[in-house]
Design an enzyme around this catalytic site. Structure first.
Site, PDB file in Angstrom:
ATOM      1  N   HIS A  45       2.792  32.310 -18.052  1.00 26.53           N
ATOM      2  CA  HIS A  45       2.772  30.927 -18.546  1.00 26.53           C
ATOM      3  C   HIS A  45       1.436  30.580 -19.177  1.00 26.53           C
ATOM      4  O   HIS A  45       1.097  29.406 -19.309  1.00 26.53           O
ATOM      5  CB  HIS A  45       3.112  29.953 -17.408  1.00 26.53           C
ATOM      6  CG  HIS A  45       4.488  30.163 -16.864  1.00 26.53           C
ATOM      7  ND1 HIS A  45       5.624  29.856 -17.590  1.00 26.53           N
ATOM      8  CD2 HIS A  45       4.920  30.701 -15.699  1.00 26.53           C
ATOM      9  CE1 HIS A  45       6.693  30.186 -16.886  1.00 26.53           C
ATOM     10  NE2 HIS A  45       6.293  30.707 -15.730  1.00 26.53           N
ATOM     11  N   LYS A  63     -13.950  36.271  -1.867  1.00 25.78           N
ATOM     12  CA  LYS A  63     -14.934  37.184  -1.280  1.00 25.78           C
ATOM     13  C   LYS A  63     -15.720  37.895  -2.389  1.00 25.78           C
ATOM     14  O   LYS A  63     -16.923  38.062  -2.302  1.00 25.78           O
ATOM     15  CB  LYS A  63     -14.245  38.237  -0.390  1.00 25.78           C
ATOM     16  CG  LYS A  63     -13.760  37.701   0.934  1.00 25.78           C
ATOM     17  CD  LYS A  63     -14.918  37.407   1.853  1.00 25.78           C
ATOM     18  CE  LYS A  63     -14.634  36.367   2.897  1.00 25.78           C
ATOM     19  NZ  LYS A  63     -14.519  34.983   2.486  1.00 25.78           N
ATOM     20  N   GLU A  76     -18.166  35.307  -4.090  1.00 24.78           N
ATOM     21  CA  GLU A  76     -19.307  34.794  -3.327  1.00 24.78           C
ATOM     22  C   GLU A  76     -20.270  35.889  -2.887  1.00 24.78           C
ATOM     23  O   GLU A  76     -21.466  35.640  -2.759  1.00 24.78           O
ATOM     24  CB  GLU A  76     -18.847  33.962  -2.137  1.00 24.78           C
ATOM     25  CG  GLU A  76     -18.115  34.734  -1.082  1.00 24.78           C
ATOM     26  CD  GLU A  76     -17.651  33.856   0.076  1.00 24.78           C
ATOM     27  OE1 GLU A  76     -18.244  32.804   0.303  1.00 24.78           O
ATOM     28  OE2 GLU A  76     -16.679  34.253   0.747  1.00 24.78           O
ATOM     29  N   TRP A 114     -31.135  23.963   3.388  1.00 24.28           N
ATOM     30  CA  TRP A 114     -30.248  24.155   2.240  1.00 24.28           C
ATOM     31  C   TRP A 114     -30.414  22.891   1.412  1.00 24.28           C
ATOM     32  O   TRP A 114     -30.082  21.792   1.860  1.00 24.28           O
ATOM     33  CB  TRP A 114     -28.800  24.322   2.702  1.00 24.28           C
ATOM     34  CG  TRP A 114     -27.877  24.727   1.595  1.00 24.28           C
ATOM     35  CD1 TRP A 114     -27.651  25.988   1.127  1.00 24.28           C
ATOM     36  CD2 TRP A 114     -27.033  23.865   0.810  1.00 24.28           C
ATOM     37  NE1 TRP A 114     -26.734  25.964   0.107  1.00 24.28           N
ATOM     38  CE2 TRP A 114     -26.332  24.682  -0.108  1.00 24.28           C
ATOM     39  CE3 TRP A 114     -26.801  22.492   0.801  1.00 24.28           C
ATOM     40  CZ2 TRP A 114     -25.426  24.169  -1.026  1.00 24.28           C
ATOM     41  CZ3 TRP A 114     -25.902  21.977  -0.117  1.00 24.28           C
ATOM     42  CH2 TRP A 114     -25.217  22.815  -1.016  1.00 24.28           C
ATOM     43  N   ASN A 170     -31.356  17.140   9.371  1.00 25.07           N
ATOM     44  CA  ASN A 170     -30.152  17.746   8.803  1.00 25.07           C
ATOM     45  C   ASN A 170     -29.192  16.613   8.484  1.00 25.07           C
ATOM     46  O   ASN A 170     -29.031  15.716   9.303  1.00 25.07           O
ATOM     47  CB  ASN A 170     -29.537  18.704   9.834  1.00 25.07           C
ATOM     48  CG  ASN A 170     -28.283  19.377   9.315  1.00 25.07           C
ATOM     49  OD1 ASN A 170     -28.012  19.358   8.109  1.00 25.07           O
ATOM     50  ND2 ASN A 170     -27.520  19.976  10.216  1.00 25.07           N
ATOM     51  N   GLY A 171     -28.567  16.630   7.315  1.00 23.18           N
ATOM     52  CA  GLY A 171     -27.627  15.575   6.952  1.00 23.18           C
ATOM     53  C   GLY A 171     -28.094  14.848   5.713  1.00 23.18           C
ATOM     54  O   GLY A 171     -28.906  15.373   4.946  1.00 23.18           O
ATOM     55  N   CYS A 230     -28.560  22.332   7.173  1.00 21.05           N
ATOM     56  CA  CYS A 230     -29.866  22.874   7.543  1.00 21.05           C
ATOM     57  C   CYS A 230     -29.843  23.233   9.023  1.00 21.05           C
ATOM     58  O   CYS A 230     -28.931  22.857   9.744  1.00 21.05           O
ATOM     59  CB  CYS A 230     -30.938  21.839   7.280  1.00 21.05           C
ATOM     60  SG  CYS A 230     -30.857  21.191   5.607  1.00 21.05           S
ATOM     61  N   GLU A 251      -8.043  34.817  -1.231  1.00 25.26           N
ATOM     62  CA  GLU A 251      -9.147  35.127  -0.335  1.00 25.26           C
ATOM     63  C   GLU A 251      -9.942  36.330  -0.867  1.00 25.26           C
ATOM     64  O   GLU A 251     -11.168  36.347  -0.816  1.00 25.26           O
ATOM     65  CB  GLU A 251      -8.615  35.388   1.085  1.00 25.26           C
ATOM     66  CG  GLU A 251      -9.661  35.745   2.115  1.00 25.26           C
ATOM     67  CD  GLU A 251     -10.736  34.679   2.353  1.00 25.26           C
ATOM     68  OE1 GLU A 251     -10.624  33.556   1.847  1.00 25.26           O
ATOM     69  OE2 GLU A 251     -11.716  35.010   3.051  1.00 25.26           O
ATOM     70  N   LYS A 263     -23.831  28.295   5.340  1.00 27.24           N
ATOM     71  CA  LYS A 263     -22.710  28.560   6.247  1.00 27.24           C
ATOM     72  C   LYS A 263     -21.938  27.288   6.567  1.00 27.24           C
ATOM     73  O   LYS A 263     -20.722  27.285   6.630  1.00 27.24           O
ATOM     74  CB  LYS A 263     -23.247  29.193   7.532  1.00 27.24           C
ATOM     75  CG  LYS A 263     -22.179  29.550   8.545  1.00 27.24           C
ATOM     76  CD  LYS A 263     -21.385  30.734   8.077  1.00 27.24           C
ATOM     77  CE  LYS A 263     -20.256  31.104   9.018  1.00 27.24           C
ATOM     78  NZ  LYS A 263     -19.274  31.950   8.326  1.00 27.24           N
ATOM     79  N   ARG A 312     -27.589  28.919   8.254  1.00 26.62           N
ATOM     80  CA  ARG A 312     -27.173  27.556   7.878  1.00 26.62           C
ATOM     81  C   ARG A 312     -27.774  27.125   6.551  1.00 26.62           C
ATOM     82  O   ARG A 312     -27.326  26.163   5.944  1.00 26.62           O
ATOM     83  CB  ARG A 312     -27.590  26.572   8.971  1.00 26.62           C
ATOM     84  CG  ARG A 312     -26.848  26.760  10.266  1.00 26.62           C
ATOM     85  CD  ARG A 312     -27.233  25.687  11.242  1.00 26.62           C
ATOM     86  NE  ARG A 312     -26.772  24.386  10.849  1.00 26.62           N
ATOM     87  CZ  ARG A 312     -25.740  23.743  11.370  1.00 26.62           C
ATOM     88  NH1 ARG A 312     -25.045  24.304  12.320  1.00 26.62           N
ATOM     89  NH2 ARG A 312     -25.403  22.548  10.956  1.00 26.62           N
TER      90      ARG A 312
HETATM   91  C1  F6R Z   1     -16.040  31.615   2.388  1.00 25.35           C
HETATM   92  C2  F6R Z   1     -16.461  30.626   3.350  1.00 25.35           C
HETATM   93  C3  F6R Z   1     -16.261  29.206   3.008  1.00 25.35           C
HETATM   94  C4  F6R Z   1     -15.804  28.426   4.254  1.00 25.35           C
HETATM   95  C5  F6R Z   1     -15.728  26.931   3.922  1.00 25.35           C
HETATM   96  C6  F6R Z   1     -15.211  26.107   5.084  1.00 25.35           C
HETATM   97  O1  F6R Z   1     -16.284  32.918   2.841  1.00 25.35           O
HETATM   98  O2  F6R Z   1     -16.982  30.949   4.388  1.00 25.35           O
HETATM   99  O3  F6R Z   1     -15.365  29.064   1.961  1.00 25.35           O
HETATM  100  O4  F6R Z   1     -14.557  28.917   4.654  1.00 25.35           O
HETATM  101  O5  F6R Z   1     -17.000  26.460   3.556  1.00 25.35           O
HETATM  102  O6  F6R Z   1     -16.030  26.229   6.202  1.00 25.35           O
HETATM  103  P1  F6R Z   1     -15.491  25.855   7.641  1.00 25.35           P
HETATM  104  O7  F6R Z   1     -14.429  26.820   7.981  1.00 25.35           O
HETATM  105  O8  F6R Z   1     -16.673  25.927   8.546  1.00 25.35           O
HETATM  106  O9  F6R Z   1     -14.944  24.459   7.530  1.00 25.35           O
END
Ligand code: F6R
Length: 619
Positions: free
Chosen positions: A515, A496, A499, A83, A109-110, A2, A492, A614, A27
């Protein structure tokens, strides 16, 4: 996950709160809320709390803005963007939470791990709890301490001593209209001041426009924030000096600057992010320099094994890093998913180097993996974008990516900066261990230094996405395939697409298809194959033939001028050629743009994809 903002001493505190919430929204955006301490009126009314909350997802802050006119005269307030963890994303669960008297407001937050026990005690004592959150107990506990005669900061200190778990908390109180209390454990919290203001925030970005005189609260530190002044103490009440925060970027870096969204801004900032990340660290002869790295040659020279740990995109960067470390520095290296690693009973000692890779430096899974590695005696290194973040402080050494703030929820510029920094670090290890000859080291250094330019060229090729995007949208289900470093790129790319565009995408090491998963391939199947030109090229192309033979549509990501792949694939996305192991930073760009374009076409919110946050500070 949050976001928290608080201000005292402001003429119009709601402006500061809403401006801050806009910058914190990345966030978490399930709901948002603000509380102001309304000043006593001329009619003799006493100070009271005014609160507005909204749970219309990405529109919550806009809805709060519409209540501006109703806001009372105030100097102090707190705000929150949520969040959801405990309790659904409803208005009742949105912060700030208040106590029974309606005079105490809390944002958190937490996770408060002992909240059930505390709530039961509060209810037994006659408190009425109005939400399903773990956070609300804090408001009622503060209420009890205030009733016993404590001032606001003292009440916050006493309550923090009772809480278990991770938290960053800011509290406002109607009877102290020019004070905020702030306290934290594990979850970050910044306090700051100007001559006339005091501020609290979970993120530097939220208050950078107000002041640069900022301090990071330490674990179990409590701040009393007043207009123009801060006093910080530990849980025993002893005064402590908070640590000043160094900020290397300006407030504009956290703004969209003419782009339609943060994601496109950040994708286009990648050349700059890479240039800054490599700046001064890499010399053309292959020599490396990491000024802030406190792990000396003696420590690194003794390492006999490397484990690179991360989540999501940071895990994919970790995979690239581990390949470079193994290939160039000839050290056994693995990449580990942080949320699994911690519970695998890993065997580590001082000769094991555990590298925690995290944009935020705050992700709970990675942070706890790092702590576990330390507990088991490993040497640890954090690779993060956030100066002074939890992981930066926890690890024995730190290397910073210099990508600037990343606000879009999906990682782009931080991901490429991480993987390139890990590659530069792999060269550093190789040099220490003399595992590369001078020509090879110099060739790789030159290759790394060229990456910003190649990424810029890849960004210029947006005209080629339309047909590929249309084919993916039609299929709504895509295999991403690659081998070796191409497999990391495939993973990756698939992440992308999932998400951002909400398209089901599965990444496979191409050689694994036969396999089992190949039984899914028929005329409706679509496979995006990442063709990297290395030792496995022929084998990869044979895998492509296997797919074509079963009727799949093959989309290929290939080097410019790769005729062999063009002849095999139905459609091709071209990227400027690079050395195979250096290719991820360049090859990932079209995959980011593809996911972005499909997401936009579908009307998805690219900066705030559904259900995501985030910074993931829960396990
Ligand atoms: C995907 C993405 C997430 C972060 C993951 C780790 O686009 O952003 O998969 O990479 O949540 O976050 P950090 O790097 O902040 O530990």
């Amino acid at each position: 996950m949050c976001g928290i903002i608080g201000v005292t001493g402001a003429d119009v505190p709601l402006d500061v709160l809403l401006g801050g919430l806009r910058l914190l929204e990345y966030r978490g955006y399930d709901s948002a809320g603000v509380a102001l301490v309304a000043l006593p009126g001329d009619d003799g009314s006493t100070a009271s709390l005014w609160r507005r909350r909204s749970a219309v997802r990405a529109q919550s802050i806009a809805e709060l803005e519409s209540s501006r006119e109703a806001a009372p005269r105030a100097r102090t307030g707190i705000g929150h963007t949520r969040w959801a963890t405990h309790g659904a994303a409803t208005e009742a669960n949105a912060h700030p939470h208040t106590d029974c008297s309606g005079e105490v407001a809390v944002v958190h937050n937490g996770i408060i791990e002992n909240h059930r026990k505390l709530a039961a005690r509060l209810v037994a004592a006659g408190h009425l709890l109005a939400s399903e959150t773990d956070s609300e107990v804090v408001a009622h506990l503060v209420e009890d301490e205030l009733a016993l005669g404590a001032g606001l900061a003292e009440a916050a200190r006493r309550v923090a001593g009772e809480l278990q778990g991770d938290f960053a908390i800011a509290v406002a109180y109607a009877r102290e209209p020019e004070t905020l209390a702030a306290v934290r454990r594990t979850s970050p919290l910044i306090v700051g001041r100007t001559g006339t203001l005091g501020v609290v925030a979970s993120d530097i970005a939220a208050v950078l426009g107000t002041t640069r005189d900022l301090y990071a609260l330490g674990d179990d530190q409590v701040a009393e924030v007043r207009p123009g002044s801060l006093s910080v103490s530990d849980l025993a009440g002893n005064p402590v000096d908070p640590r000043p925060v160094r900020v290397s970027w300006g407030v504009r870096a956290a703004q969209r600057e003419g782009y339609e969204d943060f994601m496109s801004k950040e994708i286009h900032e990648q050349p700059r992010a890479l240039t800054d990340t490599l700046l001064g660290r890499l010399h053309p002869d292959g020599a490396t320099e990491f000024e802030e790295l406190s792990l000396g040659e003696e420590v690194l020279g003794a390492i006999d094994r490397v484990l690179v740990v991360g989540c999501g995109s940071s895990y994919h960067a970790s995979q690239v890093g581990r390949l470079a470390i193994e290939r160039w520095a000839k050290l056994p290296a693995t990449a580990e998913i942080a949320s699994e690693f911690r519970y695998e009973d890993p065997v580590l000692d001082g000769r094991s180097l555990v590298i925690a890779v995290s944009q935020s430096g705050e992700t709970a899974d990675t942070y706890h993996a790092l702590r576990e590695a330390r507990r088991r005696g490993a040497t640890t290194l954090a690779v993060t974008n956030v100066v002074d973040s939890l992981m930066a402080r926890e690890a024995d050494g730190v290397l910073y990516t210099r990508a600037g703030p990343e606000i879009g929820v999906a990682s782009t510029k931080c991901h490429v900066s991480q993987l390139v920094l890990l590659q530069a670090f792999a060269l550093h290890l190789a040099r220490l261990r003399s595992t590369l000859d001078a020509d090879e080291a110099s060739r790789l250094a030159t290759g790394l230094a060229a990456l910003p330019e190649l990424v810029a060229r890849a960004l210029g090729k947006s005209e080629q996405y339309g047909a590929v995007a249309a084919r993916i949208v039609e299929a709504n289900d895509v295999f991403f395939l690659g081998r070796n470093v191409g497999y990391t790129i495939a993973q990756e790319g698939a992440l992308k697409l999932k998400e951002l565009a909400y398209v089901r995408a599965e990444a496979y090491a191409a050689g694994e298809m036969k396999h089992g998963p190949i039984s899914l391939i028929d005329r409706n199947a679509v496979a995006l194959v990442v063709v990297t030109r290395g030792a496995l090229l022929e084998k990869l192309l044979a895998n492509v033939e296997e797919l074509r033979a079963r009727g799949a549509t093959v989309l290929a990501l290939a080097d410019e001028g790769d005729k062999e792949t063009s002849a095999l694939a139905d459609l091709v996305l071209e990227v400027p050629p690079t050395e195979e192991l250096l290719s991820p930073a360049v090859a990932v760009v079209p995959l980011q743009l593809l996911a972005y374009q499909i997401a936009r076409t579908r009307g998805n919110d690219v900066d705030r994809p559904r259900n995501l946050a985030k910074v993931v500070t829960v396990e």
